[in-house]
Scaffold this motif. Structure first.
Motif, PDB file in Angstrom:
ATOM      1  N   TYR A 173       7.087   4.525  13.321  1.00 42.59           N
ATOM      2  CA  TYR A 173       7.483   3.197  12.823  1.00 42.59           C
ATOM      3  C   TYR A 173       8.707   3.322  11.909  1.00 42.59           C
ATOM      4  CZ  TYR A 173       7.028  -1.232  10.283  1.00 42.59           C
ATOM      5  OH  TYR A 173       7.260  -2.457   9.700  1.00 42.59           O
ATOM      6  N   VAL A 174       8.669   4.265  10.957  1.00 40.69           N
ATOM      7  CA  VAL A 174       9.805   4.470  10.046  1.00 40.69           C
ATOM      8  C   VAL A 174      11.021   4.985  10.807  1.00 40.69           C
ATOM      9  CG1 VAL A 174      10.595   5.784   8.043  1.00 40.69           C
ATOM     10  CG2 VAL A 174       8.296   4.838   8.069  1.00 40.69           C
ATOM     11  N   ALA A 175      10.810   5.871  11.788  1.00 37.93           N
ATOM     12  CA  ALA A 175      11.925   6.415  12.558  1.00 37.93           C
ATOM     13  C   ALA A 175      12.647   5.319  13.337  1.00 37.93           C
ATOM     14  CB  ALA A 175      11.436   7.501  13.497  1.00 37.93           C
ATOM     15  N   SER A 176      11.873   4.399  13.923  1.00 34.33           N
ATOM     16  CA  SER A 176      12.502   3.296  14.659  1.00 34.33           C
ATOM     17  C   SER A 176      13.314   2.412  13.725  1.00 34.33           C
ATOM     18  CB  SER A 176      11.435   2.488  15.395  1.00 34.33           C
ATOM     19  OG  SER A 176      10.558   1.875  14.468  1.00 34.33           O
ATOM     20  N   ALA A 177      12.767   2.210  12.524  1.00 37.81           N
ATOM     21  CA  ALA A 177      13.519   1.398  11.552  1.00 37.81           C
ATOM     22  C   ALA A 177      14.820   2.085  11.154  1.00 37.81           C
ATOM     23  CB  ALA A 177      12.657   1.136  10.323  1.00 37.81           C
ATOM     24  N   VAL A 178      14.752   3.414  10.932  1.00 40.64           N
ATOM     25  CA  VAL A 178      15.958   4.157  10.570  1.00 40.64           C
ATOM     26  C   VAL A 178      16.982   4.120  11.705  1.00 40.64           C
ATOM     27  CG1 VAL A 178      16.849   6.461  10.024  1.00 40.64           C
ATOM     28  CG2 VAL A 178      14.771   5.630   8.913  1.00 40.64           C
ATOM     29  N   LEU A 179      16.519   4.273  12.946  1.00 39.66           N
ATOM     30  CA  LEU A 179      17.424   4.276  14.084  1.00 39.66           C
ATOM     31  C   LEU A 179      18.132   2.937  14.234  1.00 39.66           C
ATOM     32  CD1 LEU A 179      18.531   5.761  16.544  1.00 39.66           C
ATOM     33  CD2 LEU A 179      16.552   4.938  17.848  1.00 39.66           C
ATOM     34  N   VAL A 180      17.369   1.838  14.109  1.00 36.53           N
ATOM     35  CA  VAL A 180      17.984   0.513  14.234  1.00 36.53           C
ATOM     36  C   VAL A 180      19.012   0.290  13.137  1.00 36.53           C
ATOM     37  CG1 VAL A 180      17.522  -1.955  14.091  1.00 36.53           C
ATOM     38  CG2 VAL A 180      16.028  -0.491  15.456  1.00 36.53           C
ATOM     39  N   SER A 181      18.634   0.661  11.907  1.00 39.74           N
ATOM     40  CA  SER A 181      19.558   0.444  10.794  1.00 39.74           C
ATOM     41  C   SER A 181      20.796   1.333  10.928  1.00 39.74           C
ATOM     42  CB  SER A 181      18.863   0.710   9.471  1.00 39.74           C
ATOM     43  OG  SER A 181      18.372   2.044   9.426  1.00 39.74           O
ATOM     44  N   TRP A 182      20.638   2.558  11.483  1.00 42.49           N
ATOM     45  CA  TRP A 182      21.793   3.427  11.682  1.00 42.49           C
ATOM     46  C   TRP A 182      22.754   2.834  12.708  1.00 42.49           C
ATOM     47  CZ3 TRP A 182      23.619   6.225  15.918  1.00 42.49           C
ATOM     48  CH2 TRP A 182      24.633   7.152  15.616  1.00 42.49           C
ATOM     49  N   ALA A 196      17.716  -4.650   8.579  1.00 41.31           N
ATOM     50  CA  ALA A 196      18.741  -3.688   8.979  1.00 41.31           C
ATOM     51  C   ALA A 196      20.032  -4.375   9.375  1.00 41.31           C
ATOM     52  CB  ALA A 196      18.218  -2.836  10.133  1.00 41.31           C
ATOM     53  N   LEU A 197      19.915  -5.495  10.110  1.00 41.25           N
ATOM     54  CA  LEU A 197      21.104  -6.243  10.503  1.00 41.25           C
ATOM     55  C   LEU A 197      21.842  -6.802   9.294  1.00 41.25           C
ATOM     56  CD1 LEU A 197      19.747  -8.153  13.630  1.00 41.25           C
ATOM     57  CD2 LEU A 197      21.343  -6.238  13.612  1.00 41.25           C
ATOM     58  N   ILE A 198      21.097  -7.171   8.272  1.00 41.57           N
ATOM     59  CA  ILE A 198      21.718  -7.788   7.092  1.00 41.57           C
ATOM     60  C   ILE A 198      22.270  -6.732   6.138  1.00 41.57           C
ATOM     61  CG2 ILE A 198      21.292  -9.198   5.039  1.00 41.57           C
ATOM     62  CD1 ILE A 198      19.212 -10.735   6.661  1.00 41.57           C
ATOM     63  N   GLY A 199      21.450  -5.764   5.759  1.00 42.57           N
ATOM     64  CA  GLY A 199      21.827  -4.859   4.684  1.00 42.57           C
ATOM     65  C   GLY A 199      22.062  -3.429   5.064  1.00 42.57           C
ATOM     66  N   GLY A 200      21.803  -3.021   6.296  1.00 48.74           N
ATOM     67  CA  GLY A 200      22.058  -1.658   6.676  1.00 48.74           C
ATOM     68  C   GLY A 200      20.857  -0.745   6.485  1.00 48.74           C
ATOM     69  N   ILE A 201      21.170   0.547   6.362  1.00 52.26           N
ATOM     70  CA  ILE A 201      20.119   1.549   6.468  1.00 52.26           C
ATOM     71  C   ILE A 201      19.188   1.583   5.251  1.00 52.26           C
ATOM     72  CG2 ILE A 201      21.655   3.360   5.562  1.00 52.26           C
ATOM     73  CD1 ILE A 201      20.176   5.297   7.489  1.00 52.26           C
ATOM     74  N   TRP A 202      19.724   1.454   4.053  1.00 47.48           N
ATOM     75  CA  TRP A 202      18.856   1.614   2.876  1.00 47.48           C
ATOM     76  C   TRP A 202      17.898   0.447   2.686  1.00 47.48           C
ATOM     77  CZ3 TRP A 202      18.396   6.308   1.549  1.00 47.48           C
ATOM     78  CH2 TRP A 202      19.478   7.187   1.649  1.00 47.48           C
ATOM     79  N   PRO A 203      18.285  -0.783   2.788  1.00 52.43           N
ATOM     80  CA  PRO A 203      17.299  -1.874   2.738  1.00 52.43           C
ATOM     81  C   PRO A 203      16.291  -1.795   3.883  1.00 52.43           C
ATOM     82  CG  PRO A 203      19.490  -2.736   2.310  1.00 52.43           C
ATOM     83  CD  PRO A 203      19.662  -1.336   2.774  1.00 52.43           C
ATOM     84  N   ALA A 204      16.737  -1.375   5.083  1.00 51.06           N
ATOM     85  CA  ALA A 204      15.813  -1.278   6.223  1.00 51.06           C
ATOM     86  C   ALA A 204      14.785  -0.174   5.996  1.00 51.06           C
ATOM     87  CB  ALA A 204      16.594  -1.020   7.510  1.00 51.06           C
ATOM     88  N   LEU A 205      15.241   0.969   5.462  1.00 53.93           N
ATOM     89  CA  LEU A 205      14.307   2.042   5.171  1.00 53.93           C
ATOM     90  C   LEU A 205      13.285   1.621   4.107  1.00 53.93           C
ATOM     91  CD1 LEU A 205      13.519   4.970   5.720  1.00 53.93           C
ATOM     92  CD2 LEU A 205      15.151   5.668   3.953  1.00 53.93           C
ATOM     93  N   PHE A 206      13.761   0.919   3.090  1.00 48.79           N
ATOM     94  CA  PHE A 206      12.853   0.399   2.065  1.00 48.79           C
ATOM     95  C   PHE A 206      11.836  -0.560   2.677  1.00 48.79           C
ATOM     96  CE2 PHE A 206      11.999  -3.189  -0.807  1.00 48.79           C
ATOM     97  CZ  PHE A 206      11.301  -2.535  -1.811  1.00 48.79           C
ATOM     98  N   THR A 207      12.300  -1.444   3.589  1.00 50.57           N
ATOM     99  CA  THR A 207      11.405  -2.410   4.228  1.00 50.57           C
ATOM    100  C   THR A 207      10.397  -1.711   5.127  1.00 50.57           C
ATOM    101  OG1 THR A 207      13.208  -4.006   4.186  1.00 50.57           O
ATOM    102  CG2 THR A 207      11.344  -4.515   5.611  1.00 50.57           C
TER     103      THR A 207
END
Length: 486
Positions: free
Chosen positions: A107-116, A63-74
């Motif tokens: 788990y996915v929601a936390s990833a989305v929140l961090v990337s947002w 998320a820090l590197i690529g933003g929301i879409w790479p983080a959601l994929f990960t």
């Protein structure tokens, strides 16, 4: 791009550029399998929580590197990997209980929140960078306008650099090119904005090889306004310069008319008075009175003729139509003839002639007038007991006639003013003519292919140096020119 060039950051639909997003996907696809292999090699029943935190850390990094879409994929990929490798039954993707489903969702929601959060921070950083760049651009162009130093060219260059254009140019209303920078790329992408106020446009600013958004067009309008101000400043500066030149010319013209009218009126009035006296008195005048009136009229008319001749000569010199007849002359003979014309005795002139000086190439009439003018000036300013010294000497391929006086001299920063027409250098003696002597002398010397330059006399005074080409040197030059023409 030139050193110190300012470029506005591009404002894309996403806060992070495509390179950052691509890097995020690359990290997910590279580090995800490696992390899964490592965790699977060390797996046992008590490491499940650690595995979840490890995958969560990977999601945060992506998320820090690529933003929301790479983080959601990960997040989705790591969630499936956790279910497939570490939850019973292994090697199958099943959700055995609602608790597991809730865990995956959280788990996915936390990833989305961090990337947002990362995406918003990047967006605000981009906006701040853009605002800083716009402020710097506006400050730069405002400074260029205030300084007035090639402001149009500086602003065109700044505009091309800031808006990522391949070329920029400023065109006047008549189609004339005012300033340009870069190489235009005719690929269909171009932007044109009017320059100057709507009521008084001054041209058009064209940017090639770029497309602008709404905010960029708004900023470009500001740049165009500043360009209009720069052109207006340049126009007003030029108008002020022309006004100063016209004012100076008017001053010179007024001084010229005043000097000419005064100096011409004096001998003319004397001649008219003398002739009027002769006519009114008739036969009642004595022979002595009649002779005195005739002499006065003759002298006044001769002075008037000389003044008119000087005016005509200086006009010919300035127009470049002076008639010159060059011949081989002995400089010493011309100096002696000039001394005789001025009736200067040995107590007022000291001679030092070079005995072996070759003949010079000059017009005999013009050269004698030059020497007479210079001798008269030197004698006028020399104090009693200090005769004028006249020297002749060779100087390379030329000869010099040096007229040296011991008078007050002229400051070095004002020596060139002596050669201006109607310039007496503060002399208020109206019997000395119109102040054309030195202007004519320099014009005659240059018309004969020579020069007239002033020098400071050692121990005080002024030395006027007439330098003329030698006759043999002039003949060699003419022969060379004829050969070149042939």
């Amino acid at each position: 791009m030139a050193e110190g060039a300012l470029r506005l950051p591009r404002m894309s639909t996403g806060a992070l550029g495509w390179k950052r997003r691509a890097a995020g996907f690359a990290v997910a696809l590279t580090c995800g399998p490696l992390l899964s292999w490592l965790l699977y090699a060390l797996a046992h029943e008590e490491t499940l929580a650690a595995n979840v935190l490890a995958y969560q850390l990977l999601v945060v990094i992506v998320a820090l590197i690529g933003g929301i879409w790479p983080a959601l994929f990960t997040a989705v990929l790591s969630g499936l990997t956790l279910n497939f490798l570490f939850l019973q039954p292994v090697f199958t993707i099943t959700i055995a209980s609602p608790t597991h489903a809730l865990s995956v969702i959280l788990y996915v929601a936390s990833a989305v929140l961090v990337s947002w959060i990362v995406d918003q921070a990047a967006r605000r950083a981009r906006v701040a960078e853009r605002a800083a760049a716009e402020s710097e651009l506006l400050a730069t162009i405002s400074g260029s306008v205030l300084r007035g130093e090639s402001a149009a060219q500086a602003l065109v260059t700044r505009a091309r650099e800031a808006f990522h254009a391949t070329g920029a140019r400023l065109v006047g209303l008549d189609g004339a090119l005012i300033a340009a920078d870069g190489e235009p790329t005719w690929d269909g992408r171009s932007v044109s904005v009017p320059v100057g106020a709507a009521q008084t446009p001054r041209g058009t600013l064209e940017l090639h090889g770029t497309r602008l958004g709404v905010s960029e067009r708004r900023l470009l309008t500001v740049v165009a306004t500043q360009l209009g101000a720069a052109l207006e400043h340049a126009h007003l500066t030029e108008a002020a310069r022309e006004a100063d030149a016209l004012a100076a010319a008017d001053g010179v013209r007024a001084a010229l008319l005043s000097a000419v009218s005064h100096d011409l009126r004096r001998p003319l009035a004397a001649a008219v008075a003398a002739v009027g006296g002769l006519r009114a008195a008739g036969v009642s005048l004595s022979d002595d009175d009649r002779a005195e009136l005739i002499a006065t009229a003759d002298e006044s008319l001769r002075t008037l003729s000389d003044l008119v001749a000087d005016l005509l000569d200086v006009s010919r010199v300035q127009a470049g139509v002076l008639a010159v007849s060059l011949a081989a002359l002995d400089a010493a003979e011309v100096v002696l003839a000039s001394i005789d014309e001025l009736r200067l005795g040995p107590d007022r002139v000291e001679l030092a002639f070079a005995p072996d000086l070759p003949p010079v190439s000059a017009d005999p009439v013009l050269l004698q007038r030059v020497v007479v003018n210079l001798l008269a000036n030197a004698d006028h300013h020399s104090p009693p007991g200090h005769p004028v010294r006249v020297e002749t000497r060779a100087h390379g391929d030329a000869a010099q006639i040096r007229i040296v006086d011991r008078g007050p001299g002229v400051p070095a920063d004002r020596q060139q003013e002596m050669f201006a027409p109607f310039q007496r250098m503060g002399d208020t003696d109206n019997t000395t003519g119109l102040g054309l002597g030195l202007a004519l002398s320099r014009g005659f010397a240059e018309g004969m292919g020579g020069t007239l330059t002033p020098e400071d006399t050692p121990d005080g005074g002024l030395t006027m140096v007439v330098e003329l080409p030698l006759a043999r040197q002039q003949q060699q030059q003419q022969q060379s020119m004829r050969e070149d023409g042939a």
